[in-house]
Design an enzyme around this catalytic site. Structure first.
Site, PDB file in Angstrom:
ATOM      1  N   SER A 129       0.478  -0.970  -0.137  1.00  0.00           N
ATOM      2  CA  SER A 129       0.431  -0.034   0.120  1.00  0.00           C
ATOM      3  C   SER A 129       0.890   1.203   0.056  1.00  0.00           C
ATOM      4  O   SER A 129       1.973   1.777   0.492  1.00  0.00           O
ATOM      5  CB  SER A 129      -1.531   0.482   1.101  1.00  0.00           C
ATOM      6  N   TYR A 142      -2.559  -0.215  10.724  1.00  0.00           N
ATOM      7  CA  TYR A 142      -2.432  -0.774   9.413  1.00  0.00           C
ATOM      8  C   TYR A 142      -1.210  -0.393   8.018  1.00  0.00           C
ATOM      9  O   TYR A 142      -0.712  -1.297   7.205  1.00  0.00           O
ATOM     10  CB  TYR A 142      -3.653   0.013   8.847  1.00  0.00           C
TER      11      TYR A 142
HETATM   12  N1  LIG Z   1      -9.011  -1.104  -0.750  1.00  0.00           N
HETATM   13  C1  LIG Z   1      -8.283  -0.086  -0.428  1.00  0.00           C
HETATM   14  O1  LIG Z   1      -8.168   0.645  -0.266  1.00  0.00           O
HETATM   15  C2  LIG Z   1      -6.508  -0.635  -0.855  1.00  0.00           C
HETATM   16  C3  LIG Z   1      -5.780   0.206  -1.003  1.00  0.00           C
HETATM   17  C4  LIG Z   1      -4.005  -0.143  -0.756  1.00  0.00           C
HETATM   18  C5  LIG Z   1      -3.678  -1.378  -0.466  1.00  0.00           C
HETATM   19  N2  LIG Z   1      -4.402  -2.658  -0.357  1.00  0.00           N
HETATM   20  C6  LIG Z   1      -4.734  -3.791   0.126  1.00  0.00           C
HETATM   21  O2  LIG Z   1      -5.247  -4.913  -1.243  1.00  0.00           O
HETATM   22  C7  LIG Z   1      -5.400  -6.275  -0.633  1.00  0.00           C
HETATM   23  C8  LIG Z   1      -7.340  -6.538  -0.934  1.00  0.00           C
HETATM   24  O3  LIG Z   1      -8.060  -5.630  -0.493  1.00  0.00           O
HETATM   25  P1  LIG Z   1      -9.463  -5.652  -1.108  1.00  0.00           P
HETATM   26  O4  LIG Z   1      -9.647  -4.296  -1.043  1.00  0.00           O
HETATM   27  O5  LIG Z   1      -9.772  -5.989  -2.218  1.00  0.00           O
HETATM   28  O6  LIG Z   1      -9.940  -5.504   0.421  1.00  0.00           O
HETATM   29  P2  LIG Z   1     -11.532  -6.798   0.739  1.00  0.00           P
HETATM   30  O7  LIG Z   1     -12.560  -6.760  -0.112  1.00  0.00           O
HETATM   31  O8  LIG Z   1     -11.628  -6.768   2.538  1.00  0.00           O
HETATM   32  O9  LIG Z   1     -10.358  -8.161   0.513  1.00  0.00           O
HETATM   33  C9  LIG Z   1      -9.910  -8.491   1.901  1.00  0.00           C
HETATM   34  C10 LIG Z   1      -9.395 -10.407   0.686  1.00  0.00           C
HETATM   35  O10 LIG Z   1      -8.466 -10.810   1.839  1.00  0.00           O
HETATM   36  C11 LIG Z   1      -8.958 -12.491   2.455  1.00  0.00           C
HETATM   37  N3  LIG Z   1      -8.719 -12.877   3.623  1.00  0.00           N
HETATM   38  C12 LIG Z   1      -9.038 -11.665   5.152  1.00  0.00           C
HETATM   39  N4  LIG Z   1      -8.465 -11.912   5.973  1.00  0.00           N
HETATM   40  C13 LIG Z   1      -8.130 -13.596   5.391  1.00  0.00           C
HETATM   41  C14 LIG Z   1      -8.310 -14.448   6.119  1.00  0.00           C
HETATM   42  N5  LIG Z   1      -6.941 -14.560   7.168  1.00  0.00           N
HETATM   43  N6  LIG Z   1      -7.132 -15.887   5.538  1.00  0.00           N
HETATM   44  C15 LIG Z   1      -7.947 -15.864   4.074  1.00  0.00           C
HETATM   45  N7  LIG Z   1      -8.355 -14.176   3.077  1.00  0.00           N
HETATM   46  C16 LIG Z   1      -8.574 -13.920   4.286  1.00  0.00           C
HETATM   47  C17 LIG Z   1     -10.627 -12.214   1.753  1.00  0.00           C
HETATM   48  O11 LIG Z   1     -11.610 -13.446   2.089  1.00  0.00           O
HETATM   49  P3  LIG Z   1     -12.585 -13.551   3.384  1.00  0.00           P
HETATM   50  O12 LIG Z   1     -13.435 -13.244   3.226  1.00  0.00           O
HETATM   51  O13 LIG Z   1     -13.107 -14.485   2.053  1.00  0.00           O
HETATM   52  O14 LIG Z   1     -11.314 -15.211   4.319  1.00  0.00           O
HETATM   53  C18 LIG Z   1     -10.610 -11.045   1.255  1.00  0.00           C
HETATM   54  O15 LIG Z   1     -11.193 -11.776  -0.227  1.00  0.00           O
HETATM   55  C19 LIG Z   1      -5.325  -6.519   1.137  1.00  0.00           C
HETATM   56  O16 LIG Z   1      -3.886  -6.716   1.240  1.00  0.00           O
HETATM   57  C20 LIG Z   1      -5.256  -4.303   0.663  1.00  0.00           C
HETATM   58  O17 LIG Z   1      -4.575  -4.471   2.349  1.00  0.00           O
HETATM   59  C21 LIG Z   1      -6.079  -2.279  -0.585  1.00  0.00           C
END
Ligand SMILES: NC(=O)c1ccc[n+]([C@@H]2O[C@H](COP(=O)([O-])OP(=O)(O)OC[C@H]3O[C@@H](n4cnc5c(N)ncnc54)[C@H](OP(=O)(O)O)[C@@H]3O)[C@@H](O)[C@H]2O)c1
Length: 261
Positions: A129, A142
């Site tokens: 990030s 975070y």
């Molecule tokens: N959205 C943003 O603003 C943003 C910005 C920068 C970076 N990121 C990074 O991008 C990545 C994806 O973010 P996103 O926005 O797609 O988030 P999201 O929609 O909340 O998805 C999170 C994913 O992580 C999985 N997950 C969480 N805890 C888990 C566990 N204990 N075991 C297995 N799977 C787990 C969830 O799957 P289940 O719920 O099915 O387990 C889900 O598929 C993350 O690493 C986040 O830090 C996001």
């Protein structure tokens, strides 16, 4: 590596960025094995392992399935959010966020590395990030998890230099997915922070995998801020008054995302 040659183990494949990434990678010819605690999203078209990556049993199941399936790209896109002043973050959440965002990808990489080193070409991509390179008020926990991930990826990239495994890091900025609590959207609005669509992050991930570059950050102001912060971090400390004023003053109530099906 060309997407058509990639067999991608994709964690976070049920999430906003993960689903967009799976689609973009599949359209480019990659095969995907997704991981999540939930059931595979429909329409899937991908192999699926249902596992909690914060447990030893989950890590074992994923490692075994990925090695048997012949994964040659590991994309760590699973993650947990955390927003708010440090005093409002329950210690259990602090630990859970570090477990999901830092320890789980480190441990999964460690477990799968012997298999990846046996492949003629392999890649490990960490979804970090911009907040892992520039600390913002409200994101101390975070940001720490992602800064740790960036440090791990950089050292591992150098450790594996000269082997068949290339280590890469993707640095998205704020992205419109269910990851962000509505309070983050308010904070972004008040601080003039742009938000990307998950498809933009997916396109950047695909380009990163195909280019083999060490890292890729999304968004011009964020790329510049990351650079400046690296050079002059402490001089920027006075620039975040708006961010501090935009923080919630009470602990955030979780927003229901439905139960994993
Ligand atoms: N959205 C943003 O603003 C943003 C910005 C920068 C970076 N990121 C990074 O991008 C990545 C994806 O973010 P996103 O926005 O797609 O988030 P999201 O929609 O909340 O998805 C999170 C994913 O992580 C999985 N997950 C969480 N805890 C888990 C566990 N204990 N075991 C297995 N799977 C787990 C969830 O799957 P289940 O719920 O099915 O387990 C889900 O598929 C993350 O690493 C986040 O830090 C996001």
């Amino acid at each position: 590596m060309n997407a058509a040659d990639a067999r991608v183990l994709l964690t976070g494949a049920s999430g906003g960025i993960g689903q967009a990434a799976a689609q973009a990678l599949q359209q480019a010819g990659a095969r995907i094995m997704g991981v999540g605690r939930s059931a595979a999203p429909a329409p899937g078209g991908m192999a699926w392992v249902r596992a909690d990556l914060t447990t030893p049993a989950g890590l074992s199941a994923v490692t075994e399935a990925a090695a048997d399936w012949g994964a040659n790209v590991l994309v760590h896109a699973a993650g947990a959010p955390c927003f708010g002043p440090l005093g409002a973050v329950p210690p259990t959440q602090l630990q859970a966020v570090l477990q999901a965002n830092l320890l789980a990808p480190m441990l999964l990489t460690q477990r799968l590395l012997p298999h990846l080193l046996r492949q003629p070409h392999a890649q490990v991509v960490f979804v970090g990030s911009a907040l892992g390179r520039i600390g913002l008020p409200g994101f101390s926990v975070y940001g720490a998890s992602k800064a740790g991930l960036h440090g791990f990826a950089e050292a591992l990239r150098r450790e594996l230099n000269g082997t068949s495994v290339r280590v890469q890091i993707l640095g998205p900025r704020s992205t419109r997915t269910a990851f962000n609590h509505p309070a983050v959207e308010v904070y972004n609005h008040e601080t003039g922070t742009a938000m990307d669509r998950p498809e933009a992050v997916a396109a950047a991930l695909l380009a990163l995998i195909e280019s083999g570059a060490a890292e890729r950050f999304l968004g011009f102001p964020e790329r510049l801020a990351v650079r400046l912060n690296g050079l002059l971090g402490a001089l920027l400390d006075g620039s975040f008054v708006k961010h501090r004023r935009s923080l919630p003053t009470v602990p955030l109530q979780p927003v229901s995302r439905g139960t994993p099906s």
